[in-house]
Motif scaffolding. Structure first.
Motif, PDB file in Angstrom:
ATOM      1  N   LEU A 156      48.002  60.439  41.897  1.00  0.00           N
ATOM      2  CA  LEU A 156      48.129  61.663  41.104  1.00  0.00           C
ATOM      3  C   LEU A 156      47.205  61.624  39.890  1.00  0.00           C
ATOM      4  O   LEU A 156      46.596  62.636  39.527  1.00  0.00           O
ATOM      5  N   THR A 157      47.080  60.454  39.273  1.00  0.00           N
ATOM      6  CA  THR A 157      46.177  60.310  38.129  1.00  0.00           C
ATOM      7  C   THR A 157      44.738  60.523  38.554  1.00  0.00           C
ATOM      8  O   THR A 157      43.950  61.187  37.869  1.00  0.00           O
ATOM      9  N   SER A 158      44.379  59.963  39.721  1.00  0.00           N
ATOM     10  CA  SER A 158      43.030  60.130  40.242  1.00  0.00           C
ATOM     11  C   SER A 158      42.735  61.586  40.523  1.00  0.00           C
ATOM     12  O   SER A 158      41.644  62.088  40.218  1.00  0.00           O
ATOM     13  N   LEU A 159      43.719  62.302  41.106  1.00  0.00           N
ATOM     14  CA  LEU A 159      43.543  63.713  41.409  1.00  0.00           C
ATOM     15  C   LEU A 159      43.352  64.516  40.130  1.00  0.00           C
ATOM     16  O   LEU A 159      42.498  65.397  40.054  1.00  0.00           O
ATOM     17  N   ALA A 160      44.137  64.197  39.101  1.00  0.00           N
ATOM     18  CA  ALA A 160      44.014  64.895  37.825  1.00  0.00           C
ATOM     19  C   ALA A 160      42.640  64.663  37.214  1.00  0.00           C
ATOM     20  O   ALA A 160      42.028  65.587  36.656  1.00  0.00           O
ATOM     21  N   ASP A 161      42.135  63.424  37.318  1.00  0.00           N
ATOM     22  CA  ASP A 161      40.805  63.121  36.807  1.00  0.00           C
ATOM     23  C   ASP A 161      39.739  63.920  37.543  1.00  0.00           C
ATOM     24  O   ASP A 161      38.788  64.423  36.935  1.00  0.00           O
ATOM     25  N   GLU A 162      39.882  64.044  38.862  1.00  0.00           N
ATOM     26  CA  GLU A 162      38.910  64.800  39.645  1.00  0.00           C
ATOM     27  C   GLU A 162      38.948  66.278  39.283  1.00  0.00           C
ATOM     28  O   GLU A 162      37.903  66.931  39.213  1.00  0.00           O
ATOM     29  N   GLN A 163      40.141  66.812  39.050  1.00  0.00           N
ATOM     30  CA  GLN A 163      40.252  68.210  38.650  1.00  0.00           C
ATOM     31  C   GLN A 163      39.575  68.444  37.300  1.00  0.00           C
ATOM     32  O   GLN A 163      38.885  69.447  37.106  1.00  0.00           O
ATOM     33  N   ALA A 164      39.779  67.520  36.367  1.00  0.00           N
ATOM     34  CA  ALA A 164      39.156  67.642  35.048  1.00  0.00           C
ATOM     35  C   ALA A 164      37.633  67.540  35.166  1.00  0.00           C
ATOM     36  O   ALA A 164      36.896  68.287  34.507  1.00  0.00           O
ATOM     37  N   ARG A 165      37.158  66.630  36.011  1.00  0.00           N
ATOM     38  CA  ARG A 165      35.709  66.495  36.217  1.00  0.00           C
ATOM     39  C   ARG A 165      35.132  67.743  36.857  1.00  0.00           C
ATOM     40  O   ARG A 165      34.035  68.187  36.493  1.00  0.00           O
ATOM     41  N   LEU A 166      35.857  68.316  37.807  1.00  0.00           N
ATOM     42  CA  LEU A 166      35.381  69.527  38.474  1.00  0.00           C
ATOM     43  C   LEU A 166      35.292  70.683  37.484  1.00  0.00           C
ATOM     44  O   LEU A 166      34.343  71.483  37.533  1.00  0.00           O
ATOM     45  N   TYR A 167      36.250  70.778  36.578  1.00  0.00           N
ATOM     46  CA  TYR A 167      36.226  71.841  35.575  1.00  0.00           C
ATOM     47  C   TYR A 167      34.963  71.735  34.713  1.00  0.00           C
ATOM     48  O   TYR A 167      34.332  72.748  34.397  1.00  0.00           O
ATOM     49  N   GLN A 168      34.599  70.511  34.380  1.00  0.00           N
ATOM     50  CA  GLN A 168      33.377  70.298  33.607  1.00  0.00           C
ATOM     51  C   GLN A 168      32.135  70.528  34.464  1.00  0.00           C
ATOM     52  O   GLN A 168      31.202  71.232  34.054  1.00  0.00           O
ATOM     53  N   ALA A 169      32.117  69.924  35.651  1.00  0.00           N
ATOM     54  CA  ALA A 169      30.940  70.012  36.516  1.00  0.00           C
ATOM     55  C   ALA A 169      30.676  71.438  36.963  1.00  0.00           C
ATOM     56  O   ALA A 169      29.514  71.831  37.160  1.00  0.00           O
ATOM     57  N   GLY A 170      31.752  72.230  37.117  1.00  0.00           N
ATOM     58  CA  GLY A 170      31.598  73.617  37.537  1.00  0.00           C
ATOM     59  C   GLY A 170      31.137  74.554  36.446  1.00  0.00           C
ATOM     60  O   GLY A 170      30.963  75.756  36.695  1.00  0.00           O
ATOM     61  N   GLY A 171      30.931  74.017  35.246  1.00  0.00           N
ATOM     62  CA  GLY A 171      30.400  74.822  34.161  1.00  0.00           C
ATOM     63  C   GLY A 171      31.404  75.702  33.450  1.00  0.00           C
ATOM     64  O   GLY A 171      31.031  76.586  32.677  1.00  0.00           O
ATOM     65  N   TRP A 172      32.697  75.453  33.655  1.00  0.00           N
ATOM     66  CA  TRP A 172      33.722  76.324  33.073  1.00  0.00           C
ATOM     67  C   TRP A 172      33.698  76.340  31.542  1.00  0.00           C
ATOM     68  O   TRP A 172      33.746  77.424  30.945  1.00  0.00           O
ATOM     69  N   PRO A 173      33.635  75.197  30.855  1.00  0.00           N
ATOM     70  CA  PRO A 173      33.609  75.249  29.389  1.00  0.00           C
ATOM     71  C   PRO A 173      32.408  76.022  28.851  1.00  0.00           C
ATOM     72  O   PRO A 173      32.532  76.800  27.897  1.00  0.00           O
ATOM     73  N   ALA A 174      31.243  75.827  29.450  1.00  0.00           N
ATOM     74  CA  ALA A 174      30.043  76.528  28.996  1.00  0.00           C
ATOM     75  C   ALA A 174      30.162  78.029  29.238  1.00  0.00           C
ATOM     76  O   ALA A 174      29.765  78.848  28.396  1.00  0.00           O
ATOM     77  N   GLN A 175      30.718  78.405  30.377  1.00  0.00           N
ATOM     78  CA  GLN A 175      30.878  79.827  30.664  1.00  0.00           C
ATOM     79  C   GLN A 175      31.913  80.461  29.735  1.00  0.00           C
ATOM     80  O   GLN A 175      31.767  81.624  29.334  1.00  0.00           O
TER      81      GLN A 175
END
Length: 244
Positions: free
Chosen positions: A14-33
């Motif tokens: 579950l921790t690994s999945l949460a880390d991947e979700q957080a990385r995807l949010y960053q990698a997908g450009g969400w904060p910049a958008q």
């Protein structure tokens, strides 16, 4: 002991999945958008400053700042993306690749405040081969760009209507507000749809044909479709779009 061991493994996964979700949010450009959206919101607020009474204008600013508070937007969008996308790994792998980073950079550039202002009267015409235009047509069909563009525009426009209704109750009663907004939504969908291919040609102009083809393959794949449908839901949550 076996139960404890299994529980530890579950926590780790579950921790690994949460880390991947957080990385995807960053990698997908969400904060910049989201930052680009905040800049567009500030520009929209300024446009109303000289055309509305001070009290109505202040209500517009307060309402929009509250609805679109950056931290709250991020939290809503992340929670929905996490809930809607069971397996973030395929999308994460794509967006962390050199091509994925190039795509996100192009998308983030296109929605920057200075770029939006520079192209307020239309984008430069893009010359493209028949092959490239076909790839763009496939991409337009795979991405929810038409819906996403409409949601962002409607969110900005809706703040003014909400503020007017709050300050002047009954001004647009009997479902008039909803009818007007729905009419505007349909017009925007049509307008964005009519220009979508040319818009995507411009946004992804730095991608080579092979890169564009790889992007289309990801967007059309089950993993790509799962991500983009989850992303559209996350966008709506971030914008606090109700009833959709």
């Amino acid at each position: 002991m076996r139960a404890v061991f299994a529980f530890v493994l579950l926590l780790c996964s579950l921790t690994s999945l949460a880390d991947e979700q957080a990385r995807l949010y960053q990698a997908g450009g969400w904060p910049a958008q989201r930052e680009n959206f905040s800049a567009a919101l500030a520009a929209a607020q300024l446009r109303y400053r000289d055309s509305l009474p001070p009290g109505v204008y202040q209500a517009l600013v307060d309402n929009s700042n509250r609805r679109f508070a950056p931290q709250a937007m991020d939290q809503r969008a992340q929670a929905t993306l996490r809930a809607q996308l069971a397996d973030p790994q395929p999308a994460l792998q794509f967006f962390e690749s050199p091509l994925g980073r190039k795509i996100i950079a192009a998308e983030t550039l296109a929605t920057r405040r200075d770029q939006l202002a520079a192209h307020a009267n239309g984008l430069p015409r893009s010359e493209a081969s028949a092959t490239r235009r076909l790839l763009i047509r496939h991409l337009a069909q795979a991405l929810p760009a038409q819906e996403a563009g409409t949601e962002v525009s409607m969110a900005l426009a809706g703040v003014a209507a909400d503020s007017l209704s709050q300050m002047l109750p009954g001004l647009l009663g009997g479902g008039q507000t909803e009818a007007l907004m729905q009419g505007q939504r349909e017009q925007l969908m049509t307008q964005i749809g009519n220009n979508l291919d040319d818009t995507l040609l411009y946004v992804y102009r730095e991608l080579s044909d092979p890169e564009l083809e790889e992007f289309v393959s990801f967007a059309q794949s089950p993993a790509g479709q799962a991500y983009y449908q989850a992303a559209l839901a996350a966008l709506r949550s971030g914008l606090a779009v109700s009833g959709r």
